[in-house]
Design an enzyme around this catalytic site. Sequence first.
Site, PDB file in Angstrom:
ATOM      1  N   ALA A  68     -69.365  20.463 -11.686  1.00  0.00           N
ATOM      2  CA  ALA A  68     -71.061  20.594 -12.210  1.00  0.00           C
ATOM      3  C   ALA A  68     -71.587  19.948  -9.857  1.00  0.00           C
ATOM      4  O   ALA A  68     -70.907  19.598  -9.040  1.00  0.00           O
ATOM      5  CB  ALA A  68     -71.072  19.543 -12.563  1.00  0.00           C
ATOM      6  N   GLY A 111     -66.189  20.591 -13.299  1.00  0.00           N
ATOM      7  CA  GLY A 111     -66.356  21.399 -14.841  1.00  0.00           C
ATOM      8  C   GLY A 111     -66.124  23.246 -13.918  1.00  0.00           C
ATOM      9  O   GLY A 111     -65.828  23.380 -14.965  1.00  0.00           O
ATOM     10  N   GLU A 114     -62.781  22.489 -16.299  1.00  0.00           N
ATOM     11  CA  GLU A 114     -62.904  22.547 -17.814  1.00  0.00           C
ATOM     12  C   GLU A 114     -63.395  24.498 -17.818  1.00  0.00           C
ATOM     13  O   GLU A 114     -63.726  24.749 -19.338  1.00  0.00           O
ATOM     14  CB  GLU A 114     -64.530  21.686 -18.086  1.00  0.00           C
ATOM     15  N   GLU A 134     -63.922  14.010 -11.579  1.00  0.00           N
ATOM     16  CA  GLU A 134     -65.058  13.002 -12.055  1.00  0.00           C
ATOM     17  C   GLU A 134     -64.886  10.926 -12.333  1.00  0.00           C
ATOM     18  O   GLU A 134     -65.963  10.431 -11.831  1.00  0.00           O
ATOM     19  CB  GLU A 134     -65.316  12.983 -13.110  1.00  0.00           C
TER      20      GLU A 134
HETATM   21  C1  HXC Z   1     -72.637  19.607  -5.284  1.00  0.00           C
HETATM   22  C2  HXC Z   1     -70.790  20.720  -3.867  1.00  0.00           C
HETATM   23  C3  HXC Z   1     -69.557  20.584  -4.687  1.00  0.00           C
HETATM   24  C4  HXC Z   1     -70.104  19.931  -5.686  1.00  0.00           C
HETATM   25  C5  HXC Z   1     -68.958  20.967  -3.220  1.00  0.00           C
HETATM   26  N1  HXC Z   1     -70.251  21.023  -2.567  1.00  0.00           N
HETATM   27  N2  HXC Z   1     -68.297  20.612  -4.392  1.00  0.00           N
HETATM   28  N3  HXC Z   1     -72.116  19.882  -3.991  1.00  0.00           N
HETATM   29  N4  HXC Z   1     -71.849  19.255  -6.166  1.00  0.00           N
HETATM   30  N5  HXC Z   1     -69.239  19.845  -6.725  1.00  0.00           N
HETATM   31  C6  HXC Z   1     -71.013  21.336  -1.571  1.00  0.00           C
HETATM   32  C7  HXC Z   1     -71.252  20.317  -0.105  1.00  0.00           C
HETATM   33  O1  HXC Z   1     -71.455  19.523  -0.889  1.00  0.00           O
HETATM   34  C8  HXC Z   1     -70.858  21.510   0.589  1.00  0.00           C
HETATM   35  O2  HXC Z   1     -71.874  21.610   0.574  1.00  0.00           O
HETATM   36  C9  HXC Z   1     -70.344  22.419   0.495  1.00  0.00           C
HETATM   37  O3  HXC Z   1     -70.138  22.350  -0.994  1.00  0.00           O
HETATM   38  C10 HXC Z   1     -68.638  23.028   0.882  1.00  0.00           C
HETATM   39  O4  HXC Z   1     -67.773  21.458   0.351  1.00  0.00           O
HETATM   40  P1  HXC Z   1     -67.665  20.726   1.842  1.00  0.00           P
HETATM   41  O5  HXC Z   1     -67.411  19.204   1.054  1.00  0.00           O
HETATM   42  O6  HXC Z   1     -67.764  20.486   3.277  1.00  0.00           O
HETATM   43  O7  HXC Z   1     -65.343  21.348   1.303  1.00  0.00           O
HETATM   44  P2  HXC Z   1     -63.992  20.417   1.422  1.00  0.00           P
HETATM   45  O8  HXC Z   1     -64.566  19.342   3.092  1.00  0.00           O
HETATM   46  O9  HXC Z   1     -62.997  22.018   1.805  1.00  0.00           O
HETATM   47  O10 HXC Z   1     -64.088  20.243   0.252  1.00  0.00           O
HETATM   48  C11 HXC Z   1     -63.681  20.473  -1.071  1.00  0.00           C
HETATM   49  C12 HXC Z   1     -63.713  20.034  -1.869  1.00  0.00           C
HETATM   50  C13 HXC Z   1     -65.161  19.151  -1.988  1.00  0.00           C
HETATM   51  C14 HXC Z   1     -63.190  19.161  -2.260  1.00  0.00           C
HETATM   52  C15 HXC Z   1     -64.082  20.513  -3.058  1.00  0.00           C
HETATM   53  O11 HXC Z   1     -66.403  20.044  -1.984  1.00  0.00           O
HETATM   54  C16 HXC Z   1     -65.060  18.304  -3.162  1.00  0.00           C
HETATM   55  O12 HXC Z   1     -64.402  16.903  -3.374  1.00  0.00           O
HETATM   56  N6  HXC Z   1     -66.328  18.473  -4.190  1.00  0.00           N
HETATM   57  C17 HXC Z   1     -66.489  17.499  -5.901  1.00  0.00           C
HETATM   58  C18 HXC Z   1     -65.835  17.720  -6.482  1.00  0.00           C
HETATM   59  C19 HXC Z   1     -66.123  17.146  -7.180  1.00  0.00           C
HETATM   60  O13 HXC Z   1     -66.152  16.137  -7.629  1.00  0.00           O
HETATM   61  N7  HXC Z   1     -66.272  17.913  -8.412  1.00  0.00           N
HETATM   62  C20 HXC Z   1     -66.671  16.912 -10.086  1.00  0.00           C
HETATM   63  C21 HXC Z   1     -68.141  16.964  -9.668  1.00  0.00           C
HETATM   64  S1  HXC Z   1     -68.654  16.529 -11.666  1.00  0.00           S
HETATM   65  P3  HXC Z   1     -73.038  20.924   2.139  1.00  0.00           P
HETATM   66  O14 HXC Z   1     -73.940  21.870   2.240  1.00  0.00           O
HETATM   67  O15 HXC Z   1     -72.803  18.990   1.554  1.00  0.00           O
HETATM   68  O16 HXC Z   1     -72.326  21.329   3.868  1.00  0.00           O
HETATM   69  C22 HXC Z   1     -68.320  17.570 -13.114  1.00  0.00           C
HETATM   70  C23 HXC Z   1     -68.622  16.907 -13.887  1.00  0.00           C
HETATM   71  C24 HXC Z   1     -68.634  18.085 -15.113  1.00  0.00           C
HETATM   72  O17 HXC Z   1     -67.604  17.900 -12.499  1.00  0.00           O
HETATM   73  C25 HXC Z   1     -69.186  17.872 -16.278  1.00  0.00           C
HETATM   74  C26 HXC Z   1     -69.748  18.758 -17.254  1.00  0.00           C
HETATM   75  C27 HXC Z   1     -70.717  19.592 -17.952  1.00  0.00           C
END
Ligand code: HXC
Length: 260
Positions: A68, A111, A114, A134
């Site tokens: 998400a 997400g 999921e 998460e």
């Molecule tokens: C918003 C995101 C994002 C996310 C990546 N980006 N994941 N933006 N939400 N979930 C954006 C980054 O901010 C960045 O943009 C660009 O994508 C590239 O990401 P990087 O981090 O620079 O890439 P990298 O170093 O290769 O790392 C990849 C990654 C990391 C390991 C996947 O991006 C990461 O940890 N992302 C978050 C993963 C996460 O926590 N997901 C769970 C979310 S909670 P900018 O513009 O900043 O450079 C969830 C709840 C679900 O999903 C509930 C359901 C209803």
Amino acid sequence: GNYQYIKVSKVGSRSNVGLIQLNRPKALNALCNPLLKEVAQAMTAFGKDSSVGAIVLTGNEKAFAAGADIKEMEDKTYASWMTSNMHQDLDCVAKVRKPVIAAVNGFALGGGCEMAMMCDIIYAGEKSRFGQPEILLGIIPGAGGTQRLIRSVGKSKAMEMVLTGNQITAQEAEKMGLVSKLFPVEKVLEESIKLGEKIASNSQIANMVAKECCNAAYETTLKEGLHLEKRMFHATFATKDQKEGMAAFVEKRKANFTNE
Ligand code: HXC
């Protein structure tokens, strides 16, 4: 439809596989609200389109979806979640009655993982990564990560993922049964479409009944599931496709199902 965050097409030699490609590459396909709204719209449309027999959901080579959208969620409140339709939109992936294949490359996190688990079959690239990170954000999975993952890979492996937030490799995901098959990165989509074509050549009625019964194994008790399966098995004998399928076997020819 006129989509901004996804690309939608019909693929396969008979154009009977609906393809939805998440297309927000700069944010690793983070599942922002408007993106999910479009996915829901496209899923619903393919569900209604009688020429579509199976659906493939994919991202790009770097990411299926990194979860998400954290930037969108940061300031969210209980009230804003309760009044949002995000879960209903996401649930459309699980609710569509036709078979859905997730073609995963790169990150399938939070997400994104999921959403892949809402699909019926996951094909993945050798470099893909799965995880429920998460907990590292101070929250928990909110769209099946504590439920479908347990049912898919068992308690110990699921809880290790949910409580550490660690990513697992494609090879681990395949070994634990989360993923059905692994392919080289550039082959995943092609193989998923081929699988979709194979499934789309079945009776659509039989596909839907089979899906409904398999989902019952997730959602109900064994006793209820076996009862439903038995009754639905009987019900398939009310279709022309059953007569056609069995006649084709006896006559040693290929069945031509008409979804009747
Ligand atoms: C918003 C995101 C994002 C996310 C990546 N980006 N994941 N933006 N939400 N979930 C954006 C980054 O901010 C960045 O943009 C660009 O994508 C590239 O990401 P990087 O981090 O620079 O890439 P990298 O170093 O290769 O790392 C990849 C990654 C990391 C390991 C996947 O991006 C990461 O940890 N992302 C978050 C993963 C996460 O926590 N997901 C769970 C979310 S909670 P900018 O513009 O900043 O450079 C969830 C709840 C679900 O999903 C509930 C359901 C209803």
